[in-house]
Scaffold this motif. Sequence first.
Motif, PDB file in Angstrom:
ATOM      1  N   ASP A   1    -103.397  46.002  48.267  1.00 31.72           N
ATOM      2  CA  ASP A   1    -103.603  44.695  47.944  1.00 31.72           C
ATOM      3  C   ASP A   1    -102.438  44.229  49.149  1.00 31.72           C
ATOM      4  O   ASP A   1    -103.105  42.747  49.629  1.00 31.72           O
TER       5      ASP A   1
ATOM      6  N   GLU B   1    -101.683  50.894  39.371  1.00 34.36           N
ATOM      7  CA  GLU B   1    -101.577  50.403  39.559  1.00 34.36           C
ATOM      8  C   GLU B   1    -102.894  49.293  38.422  1.00 34.36           C
ATOM      9  O   GLU B   1    -104.162  49.260  38.778  1.00 34.36           O
TER      10      GLU B   1
ATOM     11  N   HIS C   1    -104.659  46.394  37.577  1.00 35.32           N
ATOM     12  CA  HIS C   1    -105.067  45.347  37.981  1.00 35.32           C
ATOM     13  C   HIS C   1    -104.823  43.635  37.012  1.00 35.32           C
ATOM     14  O   HIS C   1    -106.170  44.178  35.949  1.00 35.32           O
TER      15      HIS C   1
ATOM     16  N   HIS D   1     -98.819  38.596  48.379  1.00 33.87           N
ATOM     17  CA  HIS D   1    -100.940  39.713  48.746  1.00 33.87           C
ATOM     18  C   HIS D   1    -101.536  38.538  50.059  1.00 33.87           C
ATOM     19  O   HIS D   1    -101.236  37.807  50.671  1.00 33.87           O
TER      20      HIS D   1
ATOM     21  N   ASP E   1    -106.386  39.031  46.919  1.00 33.87           N
ATOM     22  CA  ASP E   1    -106.526  39.053  45.748  1.00 33.87           C
ATOM     23  C   ASP E   1    -107.961  39.501  45.256  1.00 33.87           C
ATOM     24  O   ASP E   1    -108.925  39.454  45.689  1.00 33.87           O
ATOM     25  N   HIS E   2    -107.254  40.416  44.659  1.00 32.01           N
ATOM     26  CA  HIS E   2    -108.301  41.164  43.721  1.00 32.01           C
ATOM     27  C   HIS E   2    -108.748  40.412  41.768  1.00 32.01           C
ATOM     28  O   HIS E   2    -108.244  39.993  41.329  1.00 32.01           O
TER      29      HIS E   2
ATOM     30  N   SER F   1     -96.173  48.076  42.889  1.00 29.57           N
ATOM     31  CA  SER F   1     -96.735  47.453  42.202  1.00 29.57           C
ATOM     32  C   SER F   1     -95.381  47.435  41.289  1.00 29.57           C
ATOM     33  O   SER F   1     -95.804  46.560  40.280  1.00 29.57           O
TER      34      SER F   1
END
Length: 753
Positions: A62, A111, A113, A307, A310-311, A487
Amino acid sequence: MDTTSSADAGGGFIKPRPGVEHEPTAHLFVANCGPAVGLSLDTIKTVFSTFGPVEAVRPAGDSGTRVVVSFQNPEDAAAAKKALDGKKCDNLQGRVVFMQFSVFQPPSMAEEHLPVMTSSAGCGIPGLVLYPDFISEEEEERLLAAVDQSPWQVLAKRRVQHYGYEFLYKIRNVDLSQKLGELPPFVEEVVTRLSKLPELTKSNEPSLPLDQLTINEYPKGVGLSPHIDTHSAFEGSILSLSLAGSCVMEFRRYSDESKDESRIRIAGDKELGKNQMERRALFLPPRSLLLLSGEARYRWHHYIPHHKIDHVNDEVVERGSKRVSFTFRKVRRGPCKCKFLQDCDSQVAGIPSSPFLSNSESEECSHSDELDVETRPDTSPESSKDDEPNVEVFSKNLPQLETEQAVDEVGKAEETRHQLSRSFSHHTPEIEKQYVHKVYDAIAPHFSSTRFAKWPRVAAFLEACSPGSIIADSGCGNGKYLGLNPSCFFIGCDISPALVAICDQRGHEALVADALHLPYRSGFYDAAISIAVLHHLSNDQRRIRAVEELVRVVRPGGKVLITVWAVEQEDIRLVQKWTPLQGKYTEPWVDDENFKLHMKKSPSASSLDIIQESDGNGERQVDEEGPLVGKRDGEEGGRRDCLRSLSESDEQEISDSSSHPAAAGTTQEPHQEYFVPWHLPYHRAEVTGASVAALASGFARKDDKKGAVVYNRYYHVFAEGELERLTSKVKGALIVDSFYDKSNWCVILQKLQ
């Protein structure tokens, strides 16, 4: 597993572990390249496509500064690596990129999300409401301009303004007797609009009038640690207006069966189990208003990961250069009577909303001569860690220093430790104050410049922690292990304010604290590490106490990794450059004139060599985690030969020279107490200020031949079996592994249920 497998079936691609060589694959881990440095994924794909067909370009983690480029075949990936690795690439904005063949990580290790909702209804949290576009772009510009004309209070990672009442981060509350005035005129229209929201006008608990406002400015990459706003401080709804930048906010609710926050699961339909927590994620666009009331306000922790990107489901969203939040609240003037007793500080003493101990816990800790981990209370204040602990806990006045400036503040560092020590009744031996604390404050920037290599066994321990784990690093130094597993969530602490300042500059969560009195509540962490710390403590009682603290702060079943320097060094040449101290340490050493005479006559004479780390200027220093390594891990022969060499050393008179060569035919117990030199080159900025004073007082000495100021650091090196015997005395913990690694003895403890 085939490292050329596709990530579509689950899992993902990661950077190979240090020291592990891999055959070429079709996938390249590329560092210094990504959206956070101005390179879109499409641009990157176009550049790499000149070497062959590229299937995909994916973010690696991230940070926004690393990607994985997946070719159709390994030959094209190898060609790209050969052409671009470590070289300036004009088509990538002139950046120098670094590459490794990427390794496929199975789904069980990858990891996770969270699915990110774009509407509050999708989160399914009662009392959570998101109003997109609550204000216009013009109103946003006016608010930001007005804020920038007002004075800021500068914290470790962000700036803040308070109106109405100041929120006191140290006590997590407000002082009703210290009203600052009314809310500022530039928010008048916003407050009027907020007051007409149906959630506020129809609430069973009054939220009006709004009389407290906190404005936070978060730079890119800075987030918010998990917390619940203090029940006793504010009543009614919490309203937060996001300006200038977007972010993903995560919400967490811990199970009622346990306050152990160590187990997580992705939100779903399964019933919550013991030691678990639910998680939801919501995207907050600029100009949106977040409203928390009822369960969302009183029961769910809110959290913004640190971060730069961002996802948001299948999209990578880069955060803006800053995000400014306006948080409106109503100050409570009586006790909270909400129905969420498990999180209410008004109705239940000791609420576990943060890792930190309450004042009563700290007081109990300070008056306890021995720590019984089975009987310590599992309580904490209703205080969140959304405010950086290195500023608000024990080091409130820690200056914002450039790395080279930190050591010029040794006086302030000593005052910080003095304030810290007043909380505890224990006595810190003078040798630790002088030859550990004071030295590391003086050499902190130079020391930090040599601390970058991650030891594989420590890295493996951290990488094995489950996603979402919370990890404590006691004695974190410059923070090189903080964040190693992206993570997991890390909190570091160190006795040196100068080193903690460096951690802060690097964006890590760290605070000034004593390893013998960790300011954390019991059972909060999933794991803890203590790397190269115990050997700086000068007696067994203090070493045991430090281990007891590590065990206390982890949850039942949690593990603790401890490493210490070994008597059995793999390179005897290093030991011959150390200054042995006669016998085990006792306090009279520091006051003994004969000892001082010995140190004056026989200072350590030369710098120490180390293979893996240097300061970038050709200076090589002994690694804090273990000196020079001459053999591979696990080679017992080198260890035993070294032990024999140490055992055969002649005991010298105090007036002898600093070297202690072996004498054939003489057998005795190996030395375990040493002064180990640290050479601070003359050209380093730290040589001014603190070092000048140290030279004047005789605390340090000049070595013109080496062109350095020489400091001595105290060490008690551990003999084989000593660390196991020491840690076996700690109640409530079991040794699950012990090993010798790179001139270190290491143990892994597990806290019993």
